[in-house]
Design a protein around this motif. Structure first.
Motif, mmCIF file in Angstrom:
data_model
loop_
_atom_site.group_PDB
_atom_site.id
_atom_site.type_symbol
_atom_site.label_atom_id
_atom_site.label_comp_id
_atom_site.label_asym_id
_atom_site.label_seq_id
_atom_site.Cartn_x
_atom_site.Cartn_y
_atom_site.Cartn_z
ATOM 1 N N CYS A 1 0.841 -1.204 0.000
ATOM 2 C CA CYS A 1 0.000 0.000 0.000
ATOM 3 C C CYS A 1 0.877 1.256 0.000
ATOM 4 O O CYS A 1 0.635 2.205 -0.765
ATOM 5 C CB CYS A 1 -0.909 0.013 1.218
ATOM 6 S SG CYS A 1 -2.260 -1.190 1.188
ATOM 7 N N HIS A 2 1.879 1.281 0.868
ATOM 8 C CA HIS A 2 2.781 2.431 0.917
ATOM 9 C C HIS A 2 3.491 2.633 -0.420
ATOM 10 O O HIS A 2 3.709 3.767 -0.852
ATOM 11 C CB HIS A 2 3.806 2.252 2.043
ATOM 12 C CG HIS A 2 3.275 2.617 3.394
ATOM 13 N ND1 HIS A 2 2.484 1.761 4.129
ATOM 14 C CD2 HIS A 2 3.430 3.737 4.142
ATOM 15 C CE1 HIS A 2 2.163 2.352 5.288
ATOM 16 N NE2 HIS A 2 2.724 3.542 5.309
ATOM 17 N N ASP A 3 3.839 1.527 -1.073
ATOM 18 C CA ASP A 3 4.519 1.628 -2.365
ATOM 19 C C ASP A 3 3.588 2.190 -3.431
ATOM 20 O O ASP A 3 3.984 3.037 -4.243
ATOM 21 C CB ASP A 3 5.035 0.255 -2.781
ATOM 22 C CG ASP A 3 6.123 0.352 -3.840
ATOM 23 O OD1 ASP A 3 7.101 1.095 -3.622
ATOM 24 O OD2 ASP A 3 6.001 -0.302 -4.894
ATOM 25 N N THR A 4 2.337 1.749 -3.437
ATOM 26 C CA THR A 4 1.350 2.283 -4.381
ATOM 27 C C THR A 4 1.186 3.789 -4.185
ATOM 28 O O THR A 4 1.185 4.558 -5.153
ATOM 29 C CB THR A 4 -0.011 1.589 -4.202
ATOM 30 O OG1 THR A 4 0.122 0.194 -4.440
ATOM 31 C CG2 THR A 4 -1.054 2.168 -5.158
ATOM 32 N N ALA A 5 1.042 4.215 -2.932
ATOM 33 C CA ALA A 5 0.885 5.641 -2.633
ATOM 34 C C ALA A 5 2.097 6.430 -3.106
ATOM 35 O O ALA A 5 1.964 7.513 -3.709
ATOM 36 C CB ALA A 5 0.666 5.842 -1.138
ATOM 37 N N ARG A 6 3.276 5.903 -2.847
ATOM 38 C CA ARG A 6 4.511 6.585 -3.253
ATOM 39 C C ARG A 6 4.568 6.773 -4.766
ATOM 40 O O ARG A 6 4.930 7.849 -5.265
ATOM 41 C CB ARG A 6 5.723 5.784 -2.779
ATOM 42 C CG ARG A 6 7.065 6.395 -3.161
ATOM 43 C CD ARG A 6 8.213 5.483 -2.767
ATOM 44 N NE ARG A 6 8.161 4.203 -3.450
ATOM 45 C CZ ARG A 6 8.580 4.013 -4.708
ATOM 46 N NH1 ARG A 6 9.046 5.036 -5.416
ATOM 47 N NH2 ARG A 6 8.516 2.806 -5.255
ATOM 48 N N LEU A 7 4.175 5.747 -5.507
ATOM 49 C CA LEU A 7 4.230 5.803 -6.963
ATOM 50 C C LEU A 7 3.207 6.779 -7.538
ATOM 51 O O LEU A 7 3.499 7.518 -8.489
ATOM 52 C CB LEU A 7 4.019 4.399 -7.544
ATOM 53 C CG LEU A 7 5.162 3.411 -7.288
ATOM 54 C CD1 LEU A 7 4.732 1.990 -7.645
ATOM 55 C CD2 LEU A 7 6.401 3.815 -8.073
ATOM 56 N N ILE A 8 1.993 6.796 -6.975
ATOM 57 C CA ILE A 8 0.986 7.753 -7.446
ATOM 58 C C ILE A 8 1.435 9.176 -7.125
ATOM 59 O O ILE A 8 1.309 10.084 -7.958
ATOM 60 C CB ILE A 8 -0.394 7.465 -6.816
ATOM 61 C CG1 ILE A 8 -0.903 6.087 -7.247
ATOM 62 C CG2 ILE A 8 -1.402 8.543 -7.219
ATOM 63 C CD1 ILE A 8 -2.185 5.653 -6.549
ATOM 64 N N ALA A 9 1.958 9.384 -5.921
ATOM 65 C CA ALA A 9 2.447 10.708 -5.531
ATOM 66 C C ALA A 9 3.564 11.162 -6.463
ATOM 67 O O ALA A 9 3.605 12.332 -6.886
ATOM 68 C CB ALA A 9 2.927 10.681 -4.087
#
Length: 337
Positions: free
Chosen positions: A230-238
């Motif tokens: 989840c943290h990785d997904t958020a980082r990539l979208i950001a």
């Protein structure tokens, strides 16, 4: 040669928002040993004796708030996704849609594939981040069913796609229409899980909730951890939207019961941001590939009202992937791999 079978599986939805159908859905969902991973006797008492009888009428009212002329938004968009994937893949593929709970069911979809004489079955659980309670449950269920067939075809699975480039781009595209730079804070609100389920996925026994910022980056130890993905997904979208780290927060919604779930809780983050004087929040829900109760009501209505009561002004939901062309391209890619 026969066609290649593609099984797209989402979580599920009641047949209608009426109490009886919601009760049936919740009963099947919460009795899954991977969803509530406690001894069977205790799970039966908890689910059938407490949760389902008390929760069904309340959840029915919530479903009625999002039910429209197309019925369940989750099922509506899932059907569109499956039809568009079939169209893109062409006649060499046989695409079926199923829900892990309720209808269209996995057993019925697999039976149609068997009748169509498919040469293989490729399963795409439609959960970007791996969790035992979602992707794991789909994989186990499919294996149990196909494992009883006299002839077992080649079967393959997508484990997760939390970093899929086209998925990331789709969420970013959906956000740009709201001009993220005009919001005080960006929230990535993922569906929650009990902490015990995260700990179980740490086969080293030395990392989950023991190392500081244990989910901050993906490693060999936590590569299958739901929270870390989840943290990785958020980082990539950001990164796709050039949102600096201090401008966004990762949080988790939909907590059930009083035991510790993965944190921080979205409700607590709303309180903190309101106390800091933040007024306008833009919220992504990247655990979902189609808008549903958790996005259309929990975020757009409940969290919006909660934040306003705390002194905020707006909680704006970024639409899910739904029928966005790039997401359909991503689904086609996932179906081929």
């Amino acid at each position: 040669m026969g066609k290649k079978g593609i099984l797209l599986v989402n979580l599920g939805t009641p047949d209608s928002p009426e109490v009886a159908d919601v009760r049936r859905y919740l009963d099947q969902f919460l009795m899954d040993e991977r969803v509530i991973d406690i001894p069977a006797f205790n799970r039966t008492l908890l689910v059938k004796g407490i949760i389902v009888p008390f929760r069904s009428p309340k959840t029915s009212k919530l479903y009625k708030e999002i039910w429209d002329e197309n019925g369940s938004p989750l099922l509506y968009f899932s059907k569109i996704q499956a039809a568009m994937v079939q169209q893109k893949l062409g006649d060499d593929y046989h695409v079926e849609l199923a829900m892990r709970y309720q209808r269209p069911s996995i057993p019925a979809a697999l039976e149609r594939m068997k009748s169509a004489l498919v040469e293989s079955v490729h399963v795409v659980p439609l959960f970007p981040q791996y969790a035992s309670a979602s992707t794991g449950s789909v994989i186990q269920n499919v294996m149990e069913i196909v494992g009883k067939w006299p002839t077992i075809p080649p079967v393959s699975f997508v484990n997760s796609f939390h970093d899929n480039k086209l998925m990331i781009e789709t969420f970013a595209d959906n956000a740009r229409k709201y001009h993220p730079e005009n919001y005080d804070q960006i929230l990535f609100s993922f569906h929650g899980l009990p902490e015990r389920q995260l700990i179980k996925c740490d086969h080293s026994g030395q990392h989950c909730l023991k190392k500081e910022n244990c989910c901050a980056s993906l490693t060999d130890v936590n590569k299958f951890c739901y929270s870390a993905q989840c943290h990785d997904t958020a980082r990539l979208i950001a990164a796709e939207l050039d949102i600096p780290a201090e401008k966004y927060s990762v949080c988790f919604q939909s907590r059930l019961g009083k035991e510790p779930w993965v944190q921080p809780y979205t409700s607590e983050v709303l309180k903190e941001l309101a106390a800091q004087g933040k007024k306008r929040l833009l919220v992504f829900c990247p655990a979902f590939v189609a808008d549903c109760l958790e996005t259309l009501y929990e975020v757009s209505v409940e969290y919006h009202e909660e934040f306003k009561a705390l002194g905020g002004e707006q909680v704006q939901l970024v639409a899910s992937l739904n029928d966005h062309p790039k997401w359909i391209e991503a689904m086609v890619e996932l179906s081929k791999n």
